[in-house]
Design an enzyme around this catalytic site. Structure first.
Site, mmCIF file in Angstrom:
data_model
loop_
_atom_site.group_PDB
_atom_site.id
_atom_site.type_symbol
_atom_site.label_atom_id
_atom_site.label_comp_id
_atom_site.label_asym_id
_atom_site.label_seq_id
_atom_site.Cartn_x
_atom_site.Cartn_y
_atom_site.Cartn_z
ATOM 1 C CB THR A 78 -8.610 4.198 -2.294
ATOM 2 O OG1 THR A 78 -9.274 3.234 -1.495
ATOM 3 C CG2 THR A 78 -9.125 5.581 -1.960
ATOM 4 C CB SER A 132 -6.464 -4.059 -2.004
ATOM 5 O OG SER A 132 -6.952 -3.793 -0.717
#
Ligand SMILES: *[C@@H]1O[C@H](CO)[C@@H](O)[C@H](O)[C@H]1NC(C)=O
Ligand SMILES: *[C@@H]1O[C@H](CO)[C@@H](O)[C@H](O)[C@H]1NC(C)=O
Ligand SMILES: *[C@@H]1O[C@H](CO)[C@@H](O)[C@H](O)[C@H]1NC(C)=O
Length: 379
Positions: free
Chosen positions: A58, A105
């Site tokens: 992010t 991730s």
């Protein structure tokens, strides 16, 4: 006092602070490449050297909507673009920025983590001119990678994990400050010998204990029982205690490891079927972690299936807890089960999976694996 020295100082400060986004006077011409081939732009020989291994997430995410903190694209920007937003960072450390990956991730693999470990060993641990490293990472699995690196890189230099909860395009994006603080912590000698650290939201948390507690908010990484290791104000890190390592910490040497065996996590619940464990083994799992109910509970049928799997395949089965805190005591695993099942102690399922995978990679047997988990067990 009239036109005093004080006024001059205030004026000078005002000018400096006005110019502060560009206080570093060095340019790209002052770039320097070290003996491992790491290139530092804006190099200043008196500053500590830090490498950033960027993996996406992010913090590198973008959206067309400045109010969006969900539904954005992760891993959209490169690390140099993120750094260009915070030139102040070049007054804190010389930075060698490496784009190791640029993914969500959820797509980080043990293969990448092994590569990062090998890199950190050579480029940071073994190089006396390097102070530490920062790894930028998506927050969803950040705790897993941080635990992996904490278990495999053990030279005393700070390896700091940084991410953000808001994409770079959001109002009050948290990424730039987190990255600045992460580099500051990695460059600080007070950060040594504390294992890997997680820096977000002005807090420094031990990677060994950190867990993501909210799927959405910026105050997400916490060590509920152990608390933060320190915090940061005006970019000055403050540690509550001198450097210390957790009692249950076990370091794994992966210098000769080139793959981590598959370990699956099976989540326990009412009406859980036994076929998940047979399926996991059939599909190649070399170890199993059960996210048990309470202190590692599973149904009677599932416990029998575990015993059968262990008897037939001799693979380790670790019983962990789906609760956030607490431990699975060895005392809870009795009778026939005690021969086959390993209590995870305080390790949660995701930590147990990583530790078990690394121990299997090291070719440790059932007895040694049990001993490592026993260090995290109270009773
Ligand atoms: C290099 O860093 C030192 C220590 O922070 C600082 O005093 C000096 O001004 C810096 N030099 C340049 C050219 O930025
Ligand atoms: C940073 O690394 C360079 C070599 O690449 C070295 O000359 C310099 O002393 C290092 N800085 C510090 C503060 O150790
Ligand atoms: C890790 O390094 C190996 C050897 O250089 C390479 O083959 C592999 O693709 C790398 N893995 C990742 C995920 O980057």
């Amino acid at each position: 006092m009239g036109f005093s020295l004080q006024r001059l100082v205030v004026l000078a400060l005002a000018i400096t602070s006005y110019a502060s986004p560009l206080v570093y006077s060095r340019t790209a011409h002052t770039s320097h490449t070290n003996s491992n081939g790491l290139t530092f732009n804006h190099f200043n020989g008196s500053l500590p050297n830090v490498t950033i291994l960027a993996t996406g997430g992010t913090i590198a995410g973008t959206s067309n909507d400045r109010t969006a903190t969900g539904g954005y694209k992760s891993g959209a920007l490169g690390i140099n673009t993120l750094l260009s937003e915070i030139p102040d960072i070049f007054n804190i450390a010389n930075i060698a920025a490496v784009q190791a990956n640029n993914v969500n991730s959820g797509d980080i693999s043990s293969s990448l983590l092994l590569n990062l470990t090998h890199r950190l060993q050579i480029e940071v641990c073994d190089d006396p001119t390097m102070s530490g490293a920062v790894i930028t990472h998506g927050t969803d699995t950040l705790e897993e990678s941080a635990f992996f690196i904490d278990t495999t890189v053990n030279c005393g230099k700070p390896i700091v994990f940084v991410g953000s909860m808001r994409p770079s395009t959001a109002i009050s994006a948290d990424g730039p400050m987190n990255l600045l603080q992460g580099v500051t912590v990695a460059a600080d000698t007070k950060s040594k010998d504390r294992g890997a650290l997680v820096v977000l939201n002005d807090r420094i948390v031990s990677a060994f204990f950190a867990t993501k507690t909210s799927a959405n908010t910026v105050d997400t990484f916490k060590a509920y029982e152990q608390g933060s290791t320190g915090f940061i104000v005006s970019n000055k890190p403050y540690f509550y205690y001198p450097a210390v390592q957790p009692n249950a910490k076990h370091v794994v040497d992966v210098s000769d490891v080139d793959a981590v065996p598959r370990v699956d996590i099976l989540y326990a619940y009412e009406d859980m079927q036994v076929d998940s464990i047979y399926s996991a083994v059939k599909n190649g799992a070399k170890g199993i972690v059960v996210a048990g109910e309470g202190a590692g509970g599973v149904s009677t049928d599932f416990a029998s299936a575990i015993n059968e799997i262990v008897a037939k395949h001799n693979i380790p089965v670790v019983l962990s807890h789906r609760t956030v805190n607490g431990e699975v005591p060895t005392a809870d695993i009795t009778g026939e089960n005690a021969k086959t099942q390993i209590a995870s102690g305080m390790f949660n399922p995701q930590q147990s999976r990583i530790l078990l995978g690394l121990l299997l990679a090291e070719k440790k047997g059932l007895k040694e694996i049990r001993e490592v988990f026993f260090k995290a067990t109270v009773a």
